[in-house]
Design a protein around this motif. Structure first.
Motif, PDB file in Angstrom:
ATOM      1  N   ASN A  75       4.732  -3.570   8.757  1.00 11.33           N
ATOM      2  CA  ASN A  75       3.270  -3.399   8.591  1.00 11.33           C
ATOM      3  C   ASN A  75       2.689  -4.243   7.470  1.00 11.33           C
ATOM      4  O   ASN A  75       1.527  -4.068   7.100  1.00 11.33           O
ATOM      5  CB  ASN A  75       2.946  -1.923   8.346  1.00 11.33           C
ATOM      6  CG  ASN A  75       3.327  -1.062   9.537  1.00 11.33           C
ATOM      7  OD1 ASN A  75       3.140  -1.477  10.675  1.00 11.33           O
ATOM      8  ND2 ASN A  75       3.879   0.090   9.274  1.00 11.33           N
ATOM      9  N   HIS A  76       3.485  -5.148   6.885  1.00  6.28           N
ATOM     10  CA  HIS A  76       3.017  -5.995   5.791  1.00  6.28           C
ATOM     11  C   HIS A  76       1.909  -6.923   6.304  1.00  6.28           C
ATOM     12  O   HIS A  76       2.021  -7.471   7.393  1.00  6.28           O
ATOM     13  CB  HIS A  76       4.200  -6.833   5.258  1.00  6.28           C
ATOM     14  CG  HIS A  76       3.895  -7.577   4.014  1.00  6.28           C
ATOM     15  ND1 HIS A  76       3.272  -8.780   4.003  1.00  6.28           N
ATOM     16  CD2 HIS A  76       4.129  -7.274   2.719  1.00  6.28           C
ATOM     17  CE1 HIS A  76       3.143  -9.216   2.762  1.00  6.28           C
ATOM     18  NE2 HIS A  76       3.658  -8.305   1.969  1.00  6.28           N
ATOM     19  N   PRO A  77       0.847  -7.112   5.526  1.00  2.00           N
ATOM     20  CA  PRO A  77      -0.271  -7.977   5.974  1.00  2.00           C
ATOM     21  C   PRO A  77       0.030  -9.458   5.759  1.00  2.00           C
ATOM     22  O   PRO A  77      -0.443 -10.085   4.830  1.00  2.00           O
ATOM     23  CB  PRO A  77      -1.433  -7.525   5.092  1.00  2.00           C
ATOM     24  CG  PRO A  77      -0.769  -7.053   3.840  1.00  2.00           C
ATOM     25  CD  PRO A  77       0.558  -6.456   4.255  1.00  2.00           C
TER      26      PRO A  77
END
Length: 182
Positions: A179-181
């Motif tokens: 889920n890292h941007p």
């Protein structure tokens, strides 16, 4: 807070109050507390650095740079101040100055991961892709679980048209933090 209003000569109290406000995600109150601390003790590096951090988050890069410059005048080896000033210089597109600050930090702490990542991002901004890739490779050697270092290394590899390496490091980053941007 009430006690500090009664005895504002406690500059360290204002500093600690500001840090607590930051922990509570209340940057406006933190800013006021750090400013009060600096009114009472204008040469407190911790207050200068913390207020600069709030200003950076607010996009007030020039003012943050002034405060960090003052902190560095007091202690030219404070890694926190040097790193935040490198961030400010990067945000102001002063990439060579940011690189010099990162290099200064890395000369005394070759494993300072944030400085390695910022150095690499500066090198990408200057289109020095091989040097950026080498910098990110060092960062991933220091911490193979750093999602930022892995994704930065992948991005640098992609810019150099090394798609195999880009895929490898994007996949490693995604496995650690899906889920890292990126």
């Amino acid at each position: 807070k009430h006690a500090l209003r009664l005895d504002p000569s406690l500059a360290i109290g204002w500093l600690n109050l500001g840090k607590t406000y930051l922990e509570l995600n209340q940057p406006d109150n933190a800013k006021l507390a750090f400013e009060a601390s600096l009114t009472l003790n204008p040469d407190c590096p911790d207050s200068l650095i913390n207020l600069a951090g709030v200003l950076i988050a607010d996009g007030s890069f020039a003012k943050a740079g002034e405060l960090l410059g003052k902190s560095i005048e007091i202690d030219g080896n404070d890694t926190r101040a040097l790193y935040l000033l490198a961030v400010v210089r990067f945000k102001l597109n002063l990439h060579q100055e940011s690189i010099e600050l990162c290099t200064k930090i890395l000369s005394t702490d070759s494993c300072h991961l944030n400085s390695l990542n910022l150095l690499g991002v500066n090198l990408i901004s200057l289109r020095c892709y091989p040097a950026a890739l080498e910098t990110f490779a060092k960062a991933t050697e220091i911490n193979p679980h750093s999602v930022d270092a892995l994704s930065n290394r992948a991005g640098a590899a992609e810019l150099m048209q090394d798609h195999t390496q880009a895929i490898e490091y994007y996949e490693k980053a995604l496995a650690l933090a899906p889920n890292h941007p990126y």
